[in-house]
Design a protein around this motif. Structure first.
Motif, PDB file in Angstrom:
ATOM      1  N   ARG A 126       0.852  -1.178   0.000  1.00  0.00           N
ATOM      2  CA  ARG A 126       0.000   0.000   0.000  1.00  0.00           C
ATOM      3  C   ARG A 126       0.889   1.230   0.000  1.00  0.00           C
ATOM      4  NH1 ARG A 126      -5.229   1.623   2.244  1.00  0.00           N
ATOM      5  NH2 ARG A 126      -5.508   3.597   1.138  1.00  0.00           N
ATOM      6  N   VAL A 179      -0.423   3.700  11.228  1.00  0.00           N
ATOM      7  CA  VAL A 179      -1.537   4.296  10.503  1.00  0.00           C
ATOM      8  C   VAL A 179      -2.255   5.258  11.435  1.00  0.00           C
ATOM      9  CG1 VAL A 179      -3.740   3.820   9.391  1.00  0.00           C
ATOM     10  CG2 VAL A 179      -1.810   2.294   9.020  1.00  0.00           C
ATOM     11  N   SER A 213      -9.729   3.969  12.836  1.00  0.00           N
ATOM     12  CA  SER A 213     -10.671   3.033  12.236  1.00  0.00           C
ATOM     13  C   SER A 213      -9.995   2.139  11.211  1.00  0.00           C
ATOM     14  CB  SER A 213     -11.806   3.795  11.558  1.00  0.00           C
ATOM     15  OG  SER A 213     -11.296   4.566  10.505  1.00  0.00           O
ATOM     16  N   GLU A 214      -8.864   2.576  10.678  1.00  0.00           N
ATOM     17  CA  GLU A 214      -8.198   1.771   9.666  1.00  0.00           C
ATOM     18  C   GLU A 214      -7.209   0.796  10.268  1.00  0.00           C
ATOM     19  OE1 GLU A 214      -8.334   4.287   5.621  1.00  0.00           O
ATOM     20  OE2 GLU A 214      -6.584   4.592   6.873  1.00  0.00           O
ATOM     21  N   LYS A 221      -7.888  -1.502  12.483  1.00  0.00           N
ATOM     22  CA  LYS A 221      -8.464  -2.774  12.901  1.00  0.00           C
ATOM     23  C   LYS A 221      -8.025  -3.889  11.955  1.00  0.00           C
ATOM     24  CE  LYS A 221     -12.890  -2.379  13.576  1.00  0.00           C
ATOM     25  NZ  LYS A 221     -14.209  -1.801  13.377  1.00  0.00           N
ATOM     26  N   ALA A 267      -8.099  -7.487  10.029  1.00  0.00           N
ATOM     27  CA  ALA A 267      -9.154  -8.336   9.496  1.00  0.00           C
ATOM     28  C   ALA A 267      -9.213  -9.627  10.287  1.00  0.00           C
ATOM     29  CB  ALA A 267      -8.858  -8.652   8.037  1.00  0.00           C
ATOM     30  N   ARG A 309     -10.109  -1.628   4.384  1.00  0.00           N
ATOM     31  CA  ARG A 309      -8.983  -2.085   5.191  1.00  0.00           C
ATOM     32  C   ARG A 309      -9.435  -2.806   6.447  1.00  0.00           C
ATOM     33  NH1 ARG A 309      -5.059   1.416   6.855  1.00  0.00           N
ATOM     34  NH2 ARG A 309      -3.551  -0.217   6.475  1.00  0.00           N
ATOM     35  N   GLU A 310     -10.586  -2.410   6.989  1.00  0.00           N
ATOM     36  CA  GLU A 310     -11.060  -3.069   8.205  1.00  0.00           C
ATOM     37  C   GLU A 310     -11.261  -4.564   7.985  1.00  0.00           C
ATOM     38  OE1 GLU A 310     -12.357  -0.470   6.810  1.00  0.00           O
ATOM     39  OE2 GLU A 310     -12.569   1.166   8.245  1.00  0.00           O
ATOM     40  N   ARG A 311     -11.572  -4.925   6.731  1.00  0.00           N
ATOM     41  CA  ARG A 311     -11.862  -6.333   6.452  1.00  0.00           C
ATOM     42  C   ARG A 311     -10.868  -6.929   5.476  1.00  0.00           C
ATOM     43  NH1 ARG A 311     -18.135  -7.170   5.682  1.00  0.00           N
ATOM     44  NH2 ARG A 311     -17.494  -9.186   6.438  1.00  0.00           N
TER      45      ARG A 311
END
Lengths: 312, 68
Positions: free
Chosen positions: A29, A229, A233-234, A236, A238, B53-55
């Protein structure tokens, strides 16, 4: 991602499609030096500003600096008629299809109650060494597809249209002079000396991606070049539970079909709601889209289950 | 000359015209520059691709909207 039927004569086999391959390449990324993830935006050179999606239209180039604008509604009007059927109207020898035509692979999984017909069709095609050829519509696009039976599993292989295939002349390959027989023989001996009875699957692994992941892990453990980061919220991670294991889905579908056969034989009624409850939201959404459920994009998982149950 | 090209150097391969359409914007790209949406398997270019990105999902805009 697609649900419909495979039709062959009077047989209509309800199936769902699942991608047979998914990239294992390591994905990086782009972030800035502070660790803020960067995004790609279309930029207007004339206005010197990034554009929002609703400011962008599609243009077909018709000459220097000239475009004909094509609106979304016009594209939708040109889309092929929605169809949920793969009509097997032609069968050819598997060797008739050159590998150059192959594009994307999908497993075809039998839907509830279709296992017996699925097994029968797969075995019949496999024994005959024949591949079914058809067209079908997915995502508003018509695809040419070969249905291949292998080890009791049906696989849909999308094919390139013939006019997409380039010839050696198209890429400027020269005329082929006839090689000398002794040179062919010498090369043939070299090939034979490197021959193997089986293809070692471990040699097909993506070594470069695994090495890159090992490098990242080494740097992470050492705390080297690790940037945080910013947006909480980003951050977390997966969960594995959200990942769709395609082979598990296929196995579940096949075993579910076996359960259906057993249940039918024993006059036991299976509970379809429990299967819907076991599906991920992504799977439910795909099913809802195949059933053309209106308003599906705004539905929660429970609402999707309810809508799919009613539409099915 | 494209912004990334340098005098005397060949054009970078990723700036060559491709022949594979992104199913969202319908622009054609080199196959190596396209991803496939993890929701519907549609080919999607790097500009249209949306990362949830969370998933850990890489989706086309239609699926990203559907998954909220």
């Amino acid at each position: 991602m697609w649900s419909g039927t495979v039709a062959f004569g009077l047989v209509s086999l309800p199936v769902s499609l699942y991608p047979a391959n998914r990239t294992a390449r390591t994905s990086l990324r782009l972030v800035d030096a502070d660790g803020t993830p960067l995004e790609r935006r279309y930029f207007s050179a004339q206005d010197q500003r990034p554009l929002e999606r609703d400011e962008i239209v599609r243009g077909y180039p018709v000459g220097d600096e000239q475009f004909v604008v094509v609106e979304d509604e016009e594209l939708e009007a040109l889309a092929p008629e929605k169809s949920q059927e793969i009509d097997l109207s032609r069968f050819v020898d598997v060797e008739e299809i050159e590998p150059i035509y192959f594009q994307r692979s999908y497993f075809l999984a039998p839907d509830r109650g279709a296992l017996k017909a699925y097994r029968l069709l797969a075995k019949s095609m496999e024994d005959a060494g024949r591949v079914g050829i058809a067209t079908f519509v997915m995502r508003d696009t018509e695809y040419l597809v070969a249905i291949i039976a292998e080890d009791g599993i049906l696989r849909a292989q999308t094919l390139r249209f013939h006019d997409e295939i380039r010839t050696p002349a198209d890429v400027g390959l020269p005329e082929r002079p006839a090689p000398a027989d002794d040179e062919v023989e010498a090369i043939g001996d070299g090939i034979a000396s490197l021959g193997a009875d089986d293809l070692d699957r471990s040699s097909l692994r993506d070594r470069a991606s695994r090495e890159l992941e090992a490098l990242v892990e080494t740097k992470r453990e050492a705390g080297e070049d690790v940037v945080e980061v910013h947006r909480a919220s980003e951050a977390k991670a997966a969960t594995d539970a959200d990942e769709i294991d395609l082979m598990q889905v296929l196995k579940r579908s096949l075993s579910q079909g076996e359960d259906d056969v057993a249940a039918t034989a024993g006059s036991a009624e299976a509970d379809p709601d429990s299967d819907l409850g076991a599906m991920t939201k992504e799977e439910l959404y795909a099913r809802a889209r195949a059933l053309e459920v209106v308003g599906r994009s705004r539905m929660t998982k429970d609402e999707l289950i309810d809508a799919v149950r009613r539409a099915g | 000359m494209t912004p990334s090209a340098r005098p005397g150097r060949p054009e970078p391969w990723w700036l060559e015209p491709g022949g594979e359409p992104c199913e969202t914007c319908l622009m054609v790209h080199l196959d190596e520059l396209l991803s496939h949406c993890e929701g519907c398997d549609a080919a999607v270019c790097t500009t249209c691709l949306i990362e949830v990105r969370e998933r850990s999902l890489r989706l086309c805009p239609a699926c990203a909207e559907a998954f909220g």
